[in-house]
Design an enzyme around this catalytic site. Structure first.
Site, PDB file in Angstrom:
ATOM      1  N   ASP A   1      36.194  34.215  52.060  1.00 49.74           N
ATOM      2  CA  ASP A   1      35.683  35.272  51.161  1.00 49.74           C
ATOM      3  C   ASP A   1      36.250  36.644  51.509  1.00 49.74           C
ATOM      4  O   ASP A   1      35.507  37.627  51.597  1.00 49.74           O
ATOM      5  CB  ASP A   1      34.139  35.294  51.203  1.00 49.74           C
ATOM      6  CG  ASP A   1      33.539  35.864  49.920  1.00 49.74           C
ATOM      7  OD1 ASP A   1      34.307  36.320  49.047  1.00 49.74           O
ATOM      8  OD2 ASP A   1      32.304  35.856  49.791  1.00 49.74           O
TER       9      ASP A   1
ATOM     10  N   HIS B   1      39.562  38.773  44.455  1.00 50.37           N
ATOM     11  CA  HIS B   1      40.717  39.674  44.517  1.00 50.37           C
ATOM     12  C   HIS B   1      40.965  40.253  43.124  1.00 50.37           C
ATOM     13  O   HIS B   1      41.799  39.768  42.369  1.00 50.37           O
ATOM     14  CB  HIS B   1      41.932  38.877  45.016  1.00 50.37           C
ATOM     15  CG  HIS B   1      43.162  39.692  45.205  1.00 50.37           C
ATOM     16  ND1 HIS B   1      43.501  40.280  46.400  1.00 50.37           N
ATOM     17  CD2 HIS B   1      44.156  40.012  44.348  1.00 50.37           C
ATOM     18  CE1 HIS B   1      44.641  40.920  46.272  1.00 50.37           C
ATOM     19  NE2 HIS B   1      45.063  40.776  45.028  1.00 50.37           N
TER      20      HIS B   1
ATOM     21  N   ASP C   1      45.168  42.052  38.569  1.00 50.34           N
ATOM     22  CA  ASP C   1      46.067  43.198  38.474  1.00 50.34           C
ATOM     23  C   ASP C   1      46.214  43.591  37.001  1.00 50.34           C
ATOM     24  O   ASP C   1      45.340  43.305  36.192  1.00 50.34           O
ATOM     25  CB  ASP C   1      47.416  42.840  39.104  1.00 50.34           C
ATOM     26  CG  ASP C   1      47.989  41.567  38.471  1.00 50.34           C
ATOM     27  OD1 ASP C   1      47.377  41.048  37.513  1.00 50.34           O
ATOM     28  OD2 ASP C   1      49.047  41.089  38.922  1.00 50.34           O
TER      29      ASP C   1
ATOM     30  N   GLU D   1      41.813  35.039  44.860  1.00 49.72           N
ATOM     31  CA  GLU D   1      42.407  35.484  43.597  1.00 49.72           C
ATOM     32  C   GLU D   1      41.639  34.892  42.416  1.00 49.72           C
ATOM     33  O   GLU D   1      41.053  33.809  42.501  1.00 49.72           O
ATOM     34  CB  GLU D   1      43.871  35.029  43.545  1.00 49.72           C
ATOM     35  CG  GLU D   1      44.576  35.365  42.252  1.00 49.72           C
ATOM     36  CD  GLU D   1      45.844  36.158  42.488  1.00 49.72           C
ATOM     37  OE1 GLU D   1      46.845  35.573  42.947  1.00 49.72           O
ATOM     38  OE2 GLU D   1      45.827  37.369  42.197  1.00 49.72           O
TER      39      GLU D   1
END
Ligand SMILES: *[C@@H]1O[C@H](CO)[C@@H](O)[C@H](O)[C@H]1NC(C)=O
Length: 552
Positions: A457, A417, A98, A466
């Site tokens: 996955d 991710h 992020d 992540e």
């Protein structure tokens, strides 16, 4: 309907028929793989892994990127960071997939990277990655120094979880505002300030003694001393007491081991015995030697304190005693109060820790095992055996035939991710939009498999896919160790079968449930039909008589 759904989702291990060779290259790669050029005779696979991991840190950079940036899909970003308080907080690293920036996990990661770099610097040299090591650490420590603009202030977070966690997309559309948060000498944050001192001090040692940049090392040392003084400002508090915005994101439960860890690194960097004695006194004051054994990670450096103390203050046997107790308990499930077990596949699994990122306790424990094995020949074999087995698990010796490092093998995770790498912009369809990751996130360690050694996955399964600053930090040292010690090829090199495909409702359980449900339904249907036949027969024969009888 219900049966149909159970049937369609019940599967045992099914081998996929996709080609094992082409799938890594089938991904659209607008950014090419970093090239590694190790020195002659150096294992090129481990050199690759170290090279890729350094590249991953470039992919998490924030701020104005330098002209030698290798990640083509990353842009200058977060250029207003700190403006809400008129400070320059541009630069540094995003914490994960992020766009939030946190001081605590960054500082923890930098200290581990520097530590591994100090111990196995020759691994970096052999892989021709030493300059990348310097740049990676410096990109972080430059920011930590910006985050400590005066002796009473340390910025600990940029960006709000509520705002950022509702965004999924490239670095060109990061949502604003991006508020910044700080601790100071009244709203204290003992844990984060002490960990920042550890990062700056360990980097100072690296730059002074291995990178030969005395000026920068001195700058880091001054900043470290200043921020350590802030850490020692009473009253002691965990920083989330002062900055609730970080609650539930990077929240610790303790500041005690951080104070000792910071003091020990200060001693290593400055040679000033005051810090050695502070470390020893805090260690006693907080009874750290008697702590319940639990995994070491960004939230709690206790295990690292033991090992570093054993190295730096070896006349004080309390550190070595605690280090051995910690390692023997962490790596032996039958030890009293052992917090970890081994999965059927052989992975170190620590309940409550491994659930959200199994590759982290595995790596952090392995790193400390290797660091301690250098200090104590009587434990050396035992601890290196443990660590190399875990490294092999991580690099493909597992049921999934998967190295948990992106981009190194066809079976590598394909769906980390990470918003920027995925190319997606639809937060409600993280998995499917797009189906295939747009950019390979070379070198990223993913969360890892579950307790059954199974890895799905899936991009939206943050516990498995992540990526984060602190996942790759121990990896750096582990790979430098493997290069330094001339380890033979990692297991994935000889894997040619594709990763076994496992459905979500995996294994025999799905079949059993379906069979049981079907059998029960047949039985119920049978009973029902029998009862209906019986009732019809009874009614036909005795119906009128019955009515008559009741009427009477
Ligand atoms: C640092 O200096 C030492 C001693 O002069 C030298 O051996 C080493 O190669 C230097 N390291 C770097 C990164 O320049």
């Amino acid at each position: 309907m219900r049966i149909a759904r159970i049937l369609s989702s019940c599967c045992i291990l099914v081998l996929t028929v996709t080609s094992s060779i082409t799938s890594v290259h089938a991904q659209n790669t607008s950014s090419s793989a970093p090239t590694s050029s190790p020195q002659p005779g150096v294992n090129k696979n481990y050199a690759n892994l170290l090279t890729y991991s350094m590249w991953f840190y470039e992919a998490l950079r924030s701020g104005k990127l330098p002209s030698n940036n290798r990640v083509s899909w990353r842009h200058d970003s977060g250029l207003q960071d700190g403006q809400d308080h008129n400070v320059d907080l541009t630069g540094g690293y995003y914490d994960a997939g992020d766009y939030l920036k946190f001081t605590l996990p960054l500082a923890h990661s930098l200290a581990l990277i520097s530590w591994g770099g100090i111990e196995w610097y020759d691994g970096y040299t052999k892989a021709n990655q030493a300059s990348y090591l310097h740049d990676t650490v410096r990109w972080g420590t430059d920011w930590l120094m910006k985050a400590h603009p005066d002796s009473n202030t340390l910025y600990v977070q940029v960006g709000s979880g509520d705002i950022d966690n509702n965004y999924w997309g490239p670095d060109t559309g990061i949502p604003t505002p991006r508020p910044s948060y700080f601790i100071n000498n009244t709203a204290t944050g003992t844990d984060v300030a002490a960990m920042t001192a550890a990062a700056l001090a360990s980097a100072s040692y690296l730059f002074a003694n291995l990178a030969n940049d005395t000026n920068y090392a001195n700058q880091l040392s001054s900043a470290a001393q200043s921020v350590f003084a802030l850490a020692e400002t009473q009253p002691f508090h965990v920083y989330t007491d002062s900055v609730p915005a970080a609650d539930g994101l990077y929240q610790t439960n303790t500041y005690m081991p951080q104070l000792v860890y910071g003091a020990l690194w200060m001693y290593k960097a400055t040679g000033n015995s005051t810090y050695r004695d502070k470390a020893s006194n805090y260690f006693d004051q907080f009874s750290l030697g008697a702590s319940t054994v639990s995994p070491m990670d960004w939230s709690d450096p206790t295990g690292a304190v033991y090992v570093l103390g054993a190295e730096l203050d070896n006349s004080n046997t309390k550190y070595a005693t605690a280090a051995k107790r910690w390692l023997d308990t962490m790596t032996n499930p039958s030890a009293p109060k052992a917090p970890c077990v081994f999965t059927n596949g052989g992975m170190l699994w620590c309940d409550g820790y491994s659930n959200s990122n199994s590759m982290v306790p595995l790596q952090d424990t392995s790193l400390l095992a290797l660091l301690y094995s250098r200090l104590d020949s009587s434990k050396s074999q035992q601890y290196t055996d443990f660590a190399t087995k875990q490294i092999d698990y991580m690099l493909g010796n597992n049921y999934m035939l998967t190295p948990y490092v992106c981009g190194v093998h066809a079976n590598s995770p394909h769906n980390p991710h990470h918003a920027g790498a995925s190319g997606g912009t639809d937060i409600n369809n993280i998995n499917t939009s797009p189906a295939e990751e747009l950019h390979i996130l070379y070198g990223a360690i993913v969360g890892g498999p579950n307790k059954d050694d199974i890895f799905y996955d899936e991009r939206n399964d943050w516990s498995q896919t992540e990526v984060a600053l602190d996942y790759n930090a121990p990896f750096q040292g582990l790979m430098a160790y493997q290069i330094s010690t001339n380890a033979s090829d990692p297991p994935y090199v000889s894997i040619t079968d594709p990763r076994p495909y496992v459905s979500r409702s995996h294994g025999l359980a799905g079949w059993l449930i379906a069979v049981i449900v079907i059998v029960i339904l047949f039985i119920l249907a049978g009973i029902g039909y029998f009862a209906w036949l019986k009732r019809e027969a009874l009614r036909r024969r005795f119906g009128k008589n019955k009515e008559y009888a009741y009427a009477a």
